[in-house]
Enzyme design. Structure first.
Site, PDB file in Angstrom:
ATOM      1  N   VAL A 229     -92.839  -6.052  -9.923  1.00 30.43           N
ATOM      2  CA  VAL A 229     -94.240  -6.326 -10.254  1.00 30.43           C
ATOM      3  C   VAL A 229     -94.392  -6.610 -11.746  1.00 30.43           C
ATOM      4  O   VAL A 229     -95.492  -6.497 -12.290  1.00 30.43           O
ATOM      5  CB  VAL A 229     -95.159  -5.147  -9.836  1.00 30.43           C
ATOM      6  CG1 VAL A 229     -95.271  -5.053  -8.327  1.00 30.43           C
ATOM      7  CG2 VAL A 229     -94.659  -3.821 -10.427  1.00 30.43           C
ATOM      8  N   ARG A 231     -92.046  -9.152 -14.352  1.00 33.83           N
ATOM      9  CA  ARG A 231     -91.831 -10.532 -14.756  1.00 33.83           C
ATOM     10  C   ARG A 231     -90.722 -11.143 -13.905  1.00 33.83           C
ATOM     11  O   ARG A 231     -89.665 -10.541 -13.711  1.00 33.83           O
ATOM     12  CB  ARG A 231     -91.444 -10.602 -16.245  1.00 33.83           C
ATOM     13  CG  ARG A 231     -92.628 -10.367 -17.180  1.00 33.83           C
ATOM     14  CD  ARG A 231     -93.625 -11.516 -17.105  1.00 33.83           C
ATOM     15  NE  ARG A 231     -94.825 -11.299 -17.873  1.00 33.83           N
ATOM     16  CZ  ARG A 231     -95.946 -10.775 -17.399  1.00 33.83           C
ATOM     17  NH1 ARG A 231     -96.015 -10.389 -16.138  1.00 33.83           N
ATOM     18  NH2 ARG A 231     -97.002 -10.639 -18.163  1.00 33.83           N
ATOM     19  N   GLU A 260     -94.505 -20.205 -11.192  1.00 35.19           N
ATOM     20  CA  GLU A 260     -95.655 -19.910 -10.339  1.00 35.19           C
ATOM     21  C   GLU A 260     -96.625 -21.078 -10.370  1.00 35.19           C
ATOM     22  O   GLU A 260     -96.914 -21.598 -11.450  1.00 35.19           O
ATOM     23  CB  GLU A 260     -96.346 -18.626 -10.819  1.00 35.19           C
ATOM     24  CG  GLU A 260     -95.446 -17.407 -10.708  1.00 35.19           C
ATOM     25  CD  GLU A 260     -96.110 -16.111 -11.165  1.00 35.19           C
ATOM     26  OE1 GLU A 260     -97.309 -16.148 -11.542  1.00 35.19           O
ATOM     27  OE2 GLU A 260     -95.461 -15.063 -11.125  1.00 35.19           O
ATOM     28  N   HIS A 279     -98.736 -12.876  -7.368  1.00 34.43           N
ATOM     29  CA  HIS A 279     -99.037 -12.318  -8.695  1.00 34.43           C
ATOM     30  C   HIS A 279    -100.433 -11.687  -8.737  1.00 34.43           C
ATOM     31  O   HIS A 279    -101.208 -11.899  -9.675  1.00 34.43           O
ATOM     32  CB  HIS A 279     -98.922 -13.394  -9.775  1.00 34.43           C
ATOM     33  CG  HIS A 279     -98.620 -12.822 -11.131  1.00 34.43           C
ATOM     34  ND1 HIS A 279     -97.874 -13.483 -12.070  1.00 34.43           N
ATOM     35  CD2 HIS A 279     -98.956 -11.643 -11.710  1.00 34.43           C
ATOM     36  CE1 HIS A 279     -97.783 -12.751 -13.179  1.00 34.43           C
ATOM     37  NE2 HIS A 279     -98.440 -11.630 -12.975  1.00 34.43           N
TER      38      HIS A 279
END
Length: 318
Positions: A229, A231, A260, A279
């Site tokens: 959770v 990088r 992303e 994310h």
């Protein structure tokens, strides 16, 4: 007069909170695509660290004395050498993510141990499967949290409440509340070998980039669940996909990725026993309120960096 430029619409209540904190402030909200003429005039810039083109913004910010990120990550800003070398203060929103991210990790762990993901797949196919192999409890299991900043400690609190053992890994070994044992980074592999769950909450630095590769996954239990959770750059995508495919670890959950949105041809999409979330592990209705509370406390004492919270060491990157 202090001119504040925010790239995020905050709403009237939070805007008023900022004005109350600094009555001499002028607050301007603008889309990034329309901001170029205004950026050079701003004393303070406010925006999400990972959502803006800081490589374009920062050279324009000739008068900027302070940047506050509405996120914890600052790697896009610290990737700019002139900004790192300059005197502009950088603060982030460290400390506000522990509650939602702790709940996110807990939900993922329960999803795996109680086989909720498999049960949901069965439901979509109208399949009644009893006696699913591997149903388990998390009480008494061991979680290894790699990175013990505010997020890691917040996640630990949720897991301890569920009677899990929690091992932490950090650069400097110190006792922390809710952590049963703390290892130094040199002993990472020893810690990983004990984890039923491994959770990564690290910033991106030269030391953490690609830290979790195939050899590191081989240090974990074959029954381990891996959760990232922090990088995406801390994990080698192809190696994680291979570790799942080959059964080196039992499952994984990723909320962050190198690119992303995650590209359609990325092997992670088809990796077995992998949960992909976009994310959003830190998202909460309370998110903006919490980060603006930090910003407002800092705004009251700006430009005295010594009295400000969450000042980032731009060279170290956190």
């Amino acid at each position: 007069m202090v001119k504040i430029l925010t790239f995020t619409k905050l709403g009237s209540k939070l805007e008023q909170k900022i004005k109350d904190a600094r009555p001499d402030a002028e607050l301007i909200t603008v889309k990034e695509s329309e901001a170029d003429p205004i950026i050079p005039e701003a004393d303070i810039l406010v925006g999400f660290g990972g959502m803006l083109n800081w490589a374009h913004i920062l050279p324009l910010a000739k008068n900027c004395r302070w940047v506050h990120t509405l996120s914890a990550g600052v790697d896009r800003l610290t990737a700019e050498p002139d900004f790192v070398a300059g005197d502009t203060i950088l603060t982030n929103s460290k400390g506000i993510h522990g509650i939602p991210m702790g709940e996110h990790c807990l939900g993922v762990i329960l999803g795996f141990t109680r086989k909720l993901f498999r049960t949901y797949d069965n439901q979509k196919e109208h399949r009644w499967e009893t006696g699913i192999k591997g149903l388990d409890e998390i009480a008494g299991k061991t979680a290894v949290i790699v990175g013990l900043g505010a997020v890691g400690v917040g996640i630990a609190a949720k897991l301890k409440a569920m009677d899990m053992q929690v091992i932490g890994v950090k650069q400097n070994v110190t006792d922390l509340p809710g952590i049963d044992k703390v290892y130094g980074t040199a002993d990472l592999d020893e810690a990983l070998a004990q984890g039923d769950v491994v959770i990564v909450t690290l910033p991106v630095t030269p030391e953490t980039r690609d830290l979790f590769n195939l050899e590191r996954f081989k240090k974990m239990k074959s029954s381990a669940i891996f959760i990232n959770v922090s990088r995406g750059e801390t994990v080698v995508d192809d190696d994680l996909a291979a570790a799942l495919k080959e059964g080196i670890i039992a499952g994984a959950s990723l909320d962050v990725f190198r690119t992303e949105p995650l590209p359609q041809d990325n092997p992670l999409w088809d990796a077995p026993n992998l949960i992909v979330t976009p994310h959003d592990a830190a998202m909460s209705p309370m998110y903006l309120t919490r980060t603006i509370n930090i910003f407002c406390e800092n705004l009251k004492v700006f430009p005295d960096a010594a009295k400000m919270q969450n000042v980032v060491d731009k060279v170290r990157g956190y």
